[in-house]
Design an enzyme around this catalytic site. Structure first.
Site, PDB file in Angstrom:
ATOM      1  N   HIS A 111      -1.657 -31.374 -41.941  1.00  0.00           N
ATOM      2  CA  HIS A 111      -3.000 -31.082 -42.451  1.00  0.00           C
ATOM      3  C   HIS A 111      -2.862 -29.860 -43.359  1.00  0.00           C
ATOM      4  CE1 HIS A 111      -7.342 -29.582 -41.412  1.00  0.00           C
ATOM      5  NE2 HIS A 111      -7.210 -29.956 -42.675  1.00  0.00           N
ATOM      6  N   MET A 133     -13.710 -32.665 -40.888  1.00  0.00           N
ATOM      7  CA  MET A 133     -13.641 -31.374 -40.201  1.00  0.00           C
ATOM      8  C   MET A 133     -14.953 -31.148 -39.449  1.00  0.00           C
ATOM      9  SD  MET A 133     -10.644 -30.364 -40.884  1.00  0.00           S
ATOM     10  CE  MET A 133     -10.807 -28.864 -39.912  1.00  0.00           C
ATOM     11  N   ASP A 176     -11.474 -33.339 -36.628  1.00  0.00           N
ATOM     12  CA  ASP A 176     -10.637 -32.169 -36.348  1.00  0.00           C
ATOM     13  C   ASP A 176     -11.523 -30.953 -36.146  1.00  0.00           C
ATOM     14  OD1 ASP A 176      -8.645 -30.264 -36.210  1.00  0.00           O
ATOM     15  OD2 ASP A 176      -7.978 -30.504 -38.290  1.00  0.00           O
ATOM     16  N   HIS A 181      -0.333 -33.217 -34.942  1.00  0.00           N
ATOM     17  CA  HIS A 181      -1.085 -32.647 -36.060  1.00  0.00           C
ATOM     18  C   HIS A 181      -0.510 -31.260 -36.366  1.00  0.00           C
ATOM     19  CE1 HIS A 181      -4.911 -32.215 -38.361  1.00  0.00           C
ATOM     20  NE2 HIS A 181      -4.840 -30.944 -38.006  1.00  0.00           N
ATOM     21  N   MET A 204      -4.092 -27.186 -45.508  1.00  0.00           N
ATOM     22  CA  MET A 204      -5.199 -26.308 -45.918  1.00  0.00           C
ATOM     23  C   MET A 204      -4.624 -25.363 -46.962  1.00  0.00           C
ATOM     24  SD  MET A 204      -6.733 -25.988 -42.112  1.00  0.00           S
ATOM     25  CE  MET A 204      -5.216 -26.658 -41.463  1.00  0.00           C
ATOM     26  N   SER A 252      -2.845 -30.604 -31.739  1.00  0.00           N
ATOM     27  CA  SER A 252      -2.628 -29.727 -32.884  1.00  0.00           C
ATOM     28  C   SER A 252      -1.803 -28.531 -32.447  1.00  0.00           C
ATOM     29  CB  SER A 252      -3.967 -29.248 -33.455  1.00  0.00           C
ATOM     30  OG  SER A 252      -3.730 -28.179 -34.350  1.00  0.00           O
ATOM     31  N   ASP A 277      -0.903 -28.003 -38.726  1.00  0.00           N
ATOM     32  CA  ASP A 277      -1.822 -27.290 -39.619  1.00  0.00           C
ATOM     33  C   ASP A 277      -1.070 -26.300 -40.495  1.00  0.00           C
ATOM     34  OD1 ASP A 277      -4.552 -28.187 -38.872  1.00  0.00           O
ATOM     35  OD2 ASP A 277      -3.953 -27.452 -36.900  1.00  0.00           O
ATOM     36  N   MET A 295      -1.441 -23.607 -43.390  1.00  0.00           N
ATOM     37  CA  MET A 295      -2.503 -22.779 -44.001  1.00  0.00           C
ATOM     38  C   MET A 295      -1.883 -21.767 -44.957  1.00  0.00           C
ATOM     39  SD  MET A 295      -4.782 -21.950 -40.664  1.00  0.00           S
ATOM     40  CE  MET A 295      -5.397 -23.251 -39.596  1.00  0.00           C
TER      41      MET A 295
HETATM   42  C1  DX5 Z   1      -8.543 -25.773 -37.811  1.00  0.00           C
HETATM   43  C2  DX5 Z   1      -7.428 -26.765 -37.700  1.00  0.00           C
HETATM   44  C3  DX5 Z   1      -7.464 -27.558 -36.460  1.00  0.00           C
HETATM   45  C4  DX5 Z   1      -7.317 -26.748 -35.189  1.00  0.00           C
HETATM   46  C5  DX5 Z   1      -8.243 -27.374 -34.211  1.00  0.00           C
HETATM   47  O1  DX5 Z   1      -8.674 -25.365 -39.111  1.00  0.00           O
HETATM   48  O2  DX5 Z   1      -7.449 -27.664 -38.794  1.00  0.00           O
HETATM   49  O3  DX5 Z   1      -6.503 -28.607 -36.477  1.00  0.00           O
HETATM   50  O4  DX5 Z   1      -6.018 -26.723 -34.656  1.00  0.00           O
HETATM   51  O5  DX5 Z   1      -8.303 -26.554 -33.110  1.00  0.00           O
HETATM   52  P1  DX5 Z   1      -9.341 -26.813 -31.947  1.00  0.00           P
HETATM   53  O6  DX5 Z   1      -9.070 -28.182 -31.405  1.00  0.00           O
HETATM   54  O7  DX5 Z   1      -9.042 -25.731 -30.978  1.00  0.00           O
HETATM   55  O8  DX5 Z   1     -10.718 -26.705 -32.527  1.00  0.00           O
HETATM   56 ZN    ZN Z   2      -6.164 -29.411 -38.591  1.00  0.00          ZN
END
Ligand code: DX5
Ligand code: ZN
Length: 261
Positions: free
Chosen positions: A85, A156, A198, A52, A87, A29, A54, A56
């Site tokens: 991903h 999650m 995740d 991956h 969010m 990620s 993210d 947000m």
């Molecule tokens: C958190 C993200 C994850 C994050 C995971 O909201 O969706 O993808 O990068 O990070 P780690 O592996 O450090 O928990």
């Molecule tokens: Zn994620």
């Protein structure tokens, strides 16, 4: 007419052969990478076939990361399967731009998106694979009505929004339940859905989630927190395999990887 996932572009397993072989897949990620040098950071994890990303929005989650322009700029520099991903709520207004940015899969949250069926159909119609993500408080049964539209389910194992949080073992029964739902769905339809996790994945937690049935393991801080990323990814995959086989102990795997926590 929107296409069904089965009809859209190539199958997930054609794009990511490891997914077909049922081998656990480690997906770095980028959230935990050094943002001042993203392209080079991405290149350090090029041994992983899946990346991956993210996204947000500061509304669905209390954090803002990066969006389409960054993904589009990175796209030509990687051969990896790009899984965004999202969010983001509402997510519908951004789907076309994400496809245009070059993502291979969009993983949207069940929470905060009222018309999930329509959202998933739109993703497939754009030629992308379809992922759905579940927050820790959401029960697995909400997916019962959309399984036919889904390529990947992402559980999650932390509350979304930040990297580096602690794994929630309370999510393991949900992973087991979803693995069962996926098996039953495959018996009915012949189509395999990939099950991912995740949040908080490291050498200790990787075997727990694969033993519960997960095959896609997103890992942020445990990969980017180490200097030797290829070795770290390989060690995580070995730990994931050990969980799947149930044979070797987690300590054996850690002992073979002295650089790992
Ligand atoms: C958190 C993200 C994850 C994050 C995971 O909201 O969706 O993808 O990068 O990070 P780690 O592996 O450090 O928990
Ligand atoms: Zn994620």
């Amino acid at each position: 007419m929107p296409q069904s996932p089965a009809a859209s572009s190539r199958s997930l397993s054609a794009q990511v052969p490891e997914a077909a072989a049922g081998k656990p897949l480690i997906a770095p990620s980028l959230l935990s990478a050094d943002f001042s040098d993203l392209r080079r950071e991405m290149e350090t994890v090029a041994t992983a076939p899946w990346l991956h990303l993210d996204v947000m929005d500061g509304h669905f989650v209390p954090n803002i990361s990066f969006g389409m322009p960054v993904i589009k700029a990175l796209r030509p520099h990687s051969k990896a399967f790009f899984d965004a991903h999202l969010m983001v709520s509402p997510v519908d207004p951004h789907l076309d731009a994400l496809a245009e940015a070059g993502v291979d899969q969009m993983t949207v949250h069940v929470e905060g998106n009222w018309h999930l069926n329509r959202t998933l159909q739109r993703i497939a119609a754009l030629g992308c694979k379809v992922g759905v993500a579940l927050c820790p408080a959401t029960p697995p049964e909400v997916l019962g009505e959309v399984l036919e539209l889904v390529d990947t389910i992402l559980v999650m194992t932390v509350n979304p929004g930040f990297g580096g949080q602690t794994f929630m073992p309370g999510q393991l029964p949900k992973i087991r339940r979803l693995a069962q739902m996926i098996d039953e769905n495959e018996e009915r339809t012949g189509r395999r859905i990939l099950l991912g996790v995740d949040g908080g994945i490291n050498l200790q937690t990787a075997p727990l989630v694969t033993a519960a049935g997960a095959r896609l393991l997103v890992a942020g801080s445990s990969v980017f927190g180490q200097k030797d990323r290829p070795a770290t990814i390989a060690a995580l995959q070995a730990a994931a395999c050990a969980g799947e086989e149930g044979g070797r102990s987690v300590e054996d795997v850690s002992a073979r990887s002295p650089s790992m926590r």
